[in-house]
Design a protein around this motif. Structure first.
Motif, PDB file in Angstrom:
ATOM      1  N   LEU A  12      40.140  14.059  15.890  1.00 39.11           N
ATOM      2  CA  LEU A  12      40.798  12.880  15.381  1.00 39.11           C
ATOM      3  C   LEU A  12      40.095  11.262  15.691  1.00 39.11           C
ATOM      4  N   PRO A  13      39.402  10.283  15.459  1.00 40.91           N
ATOM      5  CA  PRO A  13      39.816   9.362  16.139  1.00 40.91           C
ATOM      6  C   PRO A  13      40.424   9.094  17.045  1.00 40.91           C
ATOM      7  N   SER A  14      40.362   7.987  18.175  1.00 37.67           N
ATOM      8  CA  SER A  14      40.864   7.898  19.251  1.00 37.67           C
ATOM      9  C   SER A  14      42.436   6.820  18.196  1.00 37.67           C
ATOM     10  N   THR A  15      41.526   5.560  17.338  1.00 39.63           N
ATOM     11  CA  THR A  15      42.018   5.247  16.423  1.00 39.63           C
ATOM     12  C   THR A  15      43.182   5.564  15.086  1.00 39.63           C
ATOM     13  N   VAL A  16      42.944   6.824  14.887  1.00 39.08           N
ATOM     14  CA  VAL A  16      43.782   7.599  14.622  1.00 39.08           C
ATOM     15  C   VAL A  16      45.185   8.183  14.791  1.00 39.08           C
ATOM     16  N   ARG A  17      44.679   8.679  16.123  1.00 34.96           N
ATOM     17  CA  ARG A  17      45.070   9.867  16.808  1.00 34.96           C
ATOM     18  C   ARG A  17      46.344   8.632  17.377  1.00 34.96           C
ATOM     19  N   GLU A  18      46.251   7.271  17.958  1.00 31.01           N
ATOM     20  CA  GLU A  18      47.182   6.222  18.344  1.00 31.01           C
ATOM     21  C   GLU A  18      47.730   6.266  17.940  1.00 31.01           C
ATOM     22  N   PHE A  19      47.228   5.573  16.269  1.00 33.98           N
ATOM     23  CA  PHE A  19      48.324   4.838  15.861  1.00 33.98           C
ATOM     24  C   PHE A  19      49.607   6.096  14.397  1.00 33.98           C
ATOM     25  N   LEU A  20      48.975   7.737  14.617  1.00 36.88           N
ATOM     26  CA  LEU A  20      49.886   8.163  14.078  1.00 36.88           C
ATOM     27  C   LEU A  20      50.992   8.408  15.039  1.00 36.88           C
ATOM     28  N   ALA A  21      50.592   8.940  16.651  1.00 39.60           N
ATOM     29  CA  ALA A  21      51.830   8.637  17.512  1.00 39.60           C
ATOM     30  C   ALA A  21      52.621   7.323  17.849  1.00 39.60           C
ATOM     31  N   ARG A  76      37.811  15.605   8.576  1.00 34.48           N
ATOM     32  CA  ARG A  76      36.528  14.780   8.270  1.00 34.48           C
ATOM     33  C   ARG A  76      35.963  14.550   6.545  1.00 34.48           C
ATOM     34  N   VAL A  77      36.583  13.530   6.205  1.00 36.65           N
ATOM     35  CA  VAL A  77      35.058  13.850   4.629  1.00 36.65           C
ATOM     36  C   VAL A  77      33.601  13.164   5.256  1.00 36.65           C
ATOM     37  N   ASP A  78      33.634  11.589   6.367  1.00 37.86           N
ATOM     38  CA  ASP A  78      33.034  11.231   6.658  1.00 37.86           C
ATOM     39  C   ASP A  78      32.742  10.745   7.668  1.00 37.86           C
ATOM     40  N   ASP A  79      32.423  10.057   8.485  1.00 37.83           N
ATOM     41  CA  ASP A  79      32.046   9.095   9.445  1.00 37.83           C
ATOM     42  C   ASP A  79      33.639   8.052   9.916  1.00 37.83           C
ATOM     43  N   ASP A  80      33.767   7.655   8.005  1.00 35.89           N
ATOM     44  CA  ASP A  80      34.781   6.862   7.908  1.00 35.89           C
ATOM     45  C   ASP A  80      36.005   7.314   7.078  1.00 35.89           C
ATOM     46  N   HIS A  81      36.557   8.541   7.037  1.00 37.87           N
ATOM     47  CA  HIS A  81      36.969   8.969   6.284  1.00 37.87           C
ATOM     48  C   HIS A  81      37.495   9.725   6.599  1.00 37.87           C
ATOM     49  N   ALA A  97      58.656  17.966   3.351  1.00 34.70           N
ATOM     50  CA  ALA A  97      57.029  17.538   2.913  1.00 34.70           C
ATOM     51  C   ALA A  97      56.633  17.652   4.011  1.00 34.70           C
ATOM     52  N   ASP A  98      55.430  18.193   2.532  1.00 34.85           N
ATOM     53  CA  ASP A  98      53.703  18.005   3.223  1.00 34.85           C
ATOM     54  C   ASP A  98      53.435  16.861   2.793  1.00 34.85           C
ATOM     55  N   LEU A  99      52.964  15.173   3.512  1.00 35.43           N
ATOM     56  CA  LEU A  99      52.162  14.285   3.108  1.00 35.43           C
ATOM     57  C   LEU A  99      50.716  14.597   3.782  1.00 35.43           C
ATOM     58  N   GLY A 100      50.258  13.924   3.011  1.00 31.15           N
ATOM     59  CA  GLY A 100      48.031  13.330   3.207  1.00 31.15           C
ATOM     60  C   GLY A 100      48.399  12.487   3.828  1.00 31.15           C
ATOM     61  N   TYR A 101      48.245  12.458   4.432  1.00 27.42           N
ATOM     62  CA  TYR A 101      47.560  10.848   5.622  1.00 27.42           C
ATOM     63  C   TYR A 101      46.232  10.700   5.453  1.00 27.42           C
ATOM     64  N   ARG A 102      46.151   9.443   4.397  1.00 30.23           N
ATOM     65  CA  ARG A 102      43.826   9.764   4.747  1.00 30.23           C
ATOM     66  C   ARG A 102      44.187   7.928   4.637  1.00 30.23           C
ATOM     67  N   PHE A 103      43.003   8.400   5.973  1.00 35.61           N
ATOM     68  CA  PHE A 103      42.462   6.627   6.473  1.00 35.61           C
ATOM     69  C   PHE A 103      41.372   6.990   6.575  1.00 35.61           C
ATOM     70  N   SER A 111      41.191   0.049   8.238  1.00 39.03           N
ATOM     71  CA  SER A 111      41.776  -0.812   6.714  1.00 39.03           C
ATOM     72  C   SER A 111      42.328  -0.146   5.917  1.00 39.03           C
ATOM     73  N   GLU A 112      41.901   1.319   5.397  1.00 35.78           N
ATOM     74  CA  GLU A 112      42.956   1.706   4.943  1.00 35.78           C
ATOM     75  C   GLU A 112      44.065   2.967   5.366  1.00 35.78           C
TER      76      GLU A 112
END
Length: 120
Positions: A12-21, A76-81, A97-103, A111-112
């Motif tokens: 995962l991108p470091s931004t996503v990993r670090e946000f989740l942590a 990974r959906v694409d480079d930004d999702h 609960a299984d939750l999808g976090y869509r970044f 951004s969202e």
């Protein structure tokens, strides 16, 4: 659309990993630092916009319950999702609960973020 599923956390991108942590550790200030100034978070169809609303959401979300969090999927959906699936188990109604976090990423910040029951 290209989707690569079952990625390891380190893919995962470091931004996503670090946000989740930070989010899992309930560190709202650090989690907020990975979000764009104009970011929006949508949780179960409720939108949070602006730094103060998002900070309050990050500080308060699930705080009335005790639970554990485990990453059970990532794609990974694409480079930004990116989509990360987290399983929460705890004292909330239903207990699991299984939750999808869509970044959505823009310029290496979030951004969202849309959080929804897995499969929604």
């Amino acid at each position: 659309m290209t989707q690569h599923g079952n990625l390891r956390s380190d893919s995962l991108p470091s931004t996503v990993r670090e946000f989740l942590a930070a989010h899992i550790a309930r560190d709202a200030g650090t989690a907020l630092s990975f979000l764009a100034e104009d970011a929006v978070i949508v949780d179960q169809s409720e939108s949070f916009r602006g730094r103060e609303q998002i900070r309050a959401f990050l500080s308060d979300a699930g705080s009335e319950f005790q639970y554990t969090t485990e990453q059970i999927g990532a794609a990974r959906v694409d480079d930004d999702h990116w989509v990360v699936t987290l399983r929460l188990e705890g004292t909330f109604p239903g207990g699991v609960a299984d939750l999808g976090y869509r970044f959505s990423l823009r310029d290496d910040v979030i951004s969202e973020l849309v959080i929804a029951n897995h499969g929604s």
